[in-house]
Enzyme design. Sequence first.
Site, PDB file in Angstrom:
ATOM      1  N   ASN A   1       0.877  -1.167   0.000  1.00 33.62           N
ATOM      2  CA  ASN A   1       0.000   0.000   0.000  1.00 33.62           C
ATOM      3  C   ASN A   1       0.919   1.222   0.000  1.00 33.62           C
ATOM      4  O   ASN A   1       1.450   1.605   1.043  1.00 33.62           O
ATOM      5  CB  ASN A   1      -0.880  -0.061   1.255  1.00 33.62           C
ATOM      6  CG  ASN A   1      -1.855   1.098   1.327  1.00 33.62           C
ATOM      7  OD1 ASN A   1      -1.799   2.019   0.508  1.00 33.62           O
ATOM      8  ND2 ASN A   1      -2.728   1.072   2.312  1.00 33.62           N
TER       9      ASN A   1
ATOM     10  N   ARG B   1      -2.439  -2.131  -3.588  1.00 28.60           N
ATOM     11  CA  ARG B   1      -3.661  -1.362  -3.406  1.00 28.60           C
ATOM     12  C   ARG B   1      -3.554  -0.156  -4.333  1.00 28.60           C
ATOM     13  O   ARG B   1      -2.601   0.623  -4.244  1.00 28.60           O
ATOM     14  CB  ARG B   1      -3.768  -0.886  -1.962  1.00 28.60           C
ATOM     15  CG  ARG B   1      -4.968  -0.007  -1.778  1.00 28.60           C
ATOM     16  CD  ARG B   1      -4.973   0.633  -0.423  1.00 28.60           C
ATOM     17  NE  ARG B   1      -6.188   1.409  -0.269  1.00 28.60           N
ATOM     18  CZ  ARG B   1      -6.294   2.466   0.517  1.00 28.60           C
ATOM     19  NH1 ARG B   1      -5.273   2.865   1.240  1.00 28.60           N
ATOM     20  NH2 ARG B   1      -7.420   3.116   0.604  1.00 28.60           N
TER      21      ARG B   1
ATOM     22  N   HIS C   1     -12.572   2.876  -0.408  1.00 29.23           N
ATOM     23  CA  HIS C   1     -12.617   1.820   0.636  1.00 29.23           C
ATOM     24  C   HIS C   1     -13.325   0.570   0.134  1.00 29.23           C
ATOM     25  O   HIS C   1     -13.838  -0.223   0.929  1.00 29.23           O
ATOM     26  CB  HIS C   1     -13.394   2.286   1.899  1.00 29.23           C
ATOM     27  CG  HIS C   1     -12.737   3.363   2.684  1.00 29.23           C
ATOM     28  ND1 HIS C   1     -13.466   4.350   3.321  1.00 29.23           N
ATOM     29  CD2 HIS C   1     -11.439   3.604   2.982  1.00 29.23           C
ATOM     30  CE1 HIS C   1     -12.648   5.169   3.964  1.00 29.23           C
ATOM     31  NE2 HIS C   1     -11.408   4.739   3.773  1.00 29.23           N
TER      32      HIS C   1
ATOM     33  N   ARG D   1     -11.314  15.349   7.262  1.00 28.17           N
ATOM     34  CA  ARG D   1     -12.074  15.801   6.082  1.00 28.17           C
ATOM     35  C   ARG D   1     -13.501  16.165   6.470  1.00 28.17           C
ATOM     36  O   ARG D   1     -14.114  15.499   7.300  1.00 28.17           O
ATOM     37  CB  ARG D   1     -12.128  14.696   5.021  1.00 28.17           C
ATOM     38  CG  ARG D   1     -10.788  14.351   4.457  1.00 28.17           C
ATOM     39  CD  ARG D   1     -10.890  13.229   3.429  1.00 28.17           C
ATOM     40  NE  ARG D   1      -9.700  12.406   3.500  1.00 28.17           N
ATOM     41  CZ  ARG D   1      -9.676  11.088   3.344  1.00 28.17           C
ATOM     42  NH1 ARG D   1     -10.778  10.423   3.063  1.00 28.17           N
ATOM     43  NH2 ARG D   1      -8.554  10.428   3.455  1.00 28.17           N
TER      44      ARG D   1
ATOM     45  N   GLU E   1      -8.230  -5.357   4.973  1.00 31.97           N
ATOM     46  CA  GLU E   1      -8.046  -5.039   3.557  1.00 31.97           C
ATOM     47  C   GLU E   1      -6.869  -5.812   2.967  1.00 31.97           C
ATOM     48  O   GLU E   1      -6.907  -6.226   1.814  1.00 31.97           O
ATOM     49  CB  GLU E   1      -7.845  -3.528   3.395  1.00 31.97           C
ATOM     50  CG  GLU E   1      -9.146  -2.767   3.638  1.00 31.97           C
ATOM     51  CD  GLU E   1      -8.955  -1.278   3.855  1.00 31.97           C
ATOM     52  OE1 GLU E   1      -8.607  -0.897   4.990  1.00 31.97           O
ATOM     53  OE2 GLU E   1      -9.146  -0.514   2.911  1.00 31.97           O
TER      54      GLU E   1
END
Length: 413
Positions: A14, A99, A188, A249, A392
Amino acid sequence: MTTSPRPSRILVLNSGSSSVKYQLLDARDDARLAVGLVERIGEETSRLVHTPLAHEGAERRERTGPVADHASALKAVAEELAQDGLGLDSPELAAIGHRVVHGGLRFTRPTVITDEVLAEIERLVPVAPLHNPANITGIRTAQALRPDLPQVAVFDTAFHTTMPESAARYAIDVETADAHRIRRYGFHGTSHAYVSRRTAELLGKDPSEVNVIVLHLGNGASASAVRGGVCVDTSMGLTPLEGLVMGTRSGDLDPAVIFHLHRVAGMSVDEIDALLNKKSGLVGLCGDNDMREIRRRIDEGDERARLAFDIYVHRLKKYLGAYYAVLGRVDAVAFTAGVGENAAPVREAAIAGLEELGVAVDAELNAVRSDEPRIISPSYARVAVAVVPTDEELEIAHQTFAVVNGATEELNN
Ligand code: ADP
């Protein structure tokens, strides 16, 4: 004579702009052999933390000192793995799974990376300027280290490509939108796919039989509505800025706030971008983005922390209600990621008052701490509320393994 089994180890990478997170897993038995990360790449104070897990009692190792770029970072990772007898030249390594944040509309499945695939990921940089360049660097670096090894891209957007146009399109001029590929992609996706499937398993059902609302609440946060294993709506949009209140965010706001910040407050586009992505959400509201710290402050009577928590939960509840309506029938609500898996007060507050919809949380079950998937709703409730830890990396390893074994058609079932 016995034939050795096909290699089944997958290195999952990742790659962020200044970090590389990695895990070495065995996709056949889900064993985790090593995990680690290199952070602050390009700075003087870079750090590599490597935890070997293949042998009992092996100690976590740490290196500090400048790591100039992703190539040096990955070389250092390869050295650490080699020290544990798990080097990148090992015949047991089947593939590297990357990823990749943005796969646009083209990549609906994990894909073996060819020059043409890499060029397409590059063409998507304008819609994912913060993420795809780092992913591309990670892929190129890994290719240089093991040019003969299959490299597979697993896209964050892929699971959401099934969204109907009614959910995916913004209500703006169609020609302008299409010319600039402006639509809702969602992110996601690997987590939403994994958690919705695990939730069905928890209910003892096939994913095709259940409708699930997944609430992935980490530092980034997103909700999705999954009907029979297929995503029909999600809260993130063109970028991961839309939707829920997140750590830093803003999530949803009136787009005119941006014009106002520019015209009235005199901020530049870059300043507004930084404000909404890095200095908003929980951090903007109360100065902290860690839910543990926010709860501690609330316990001490801190009003700003309380308001931040209330705004966070209010938005979450709105999405729950919206996705309940989108799905029509809901079998389960699944909480996942750092906040979703650990913050019982968030779960309790988000579900409070939804009894009429058949959604409720049992206070005792909600308070239990565990790493296992579990149901936290009372037995009488029509809708199961579940906590389902996401993984993940494991999902990327499985998808990568399936692709290199030519079993893509079995994915996402
Ligand atoms: P990322 O999006 O970076 O992968 P994670 O899924 O790891 O994030 O979630 C990180 C967030 O989870 C932290 O910022 C914190 O708010 C929250 N978190 C982690 N542990 C706990 C805990 N025990 N209680 C409450 N919140 C927690």
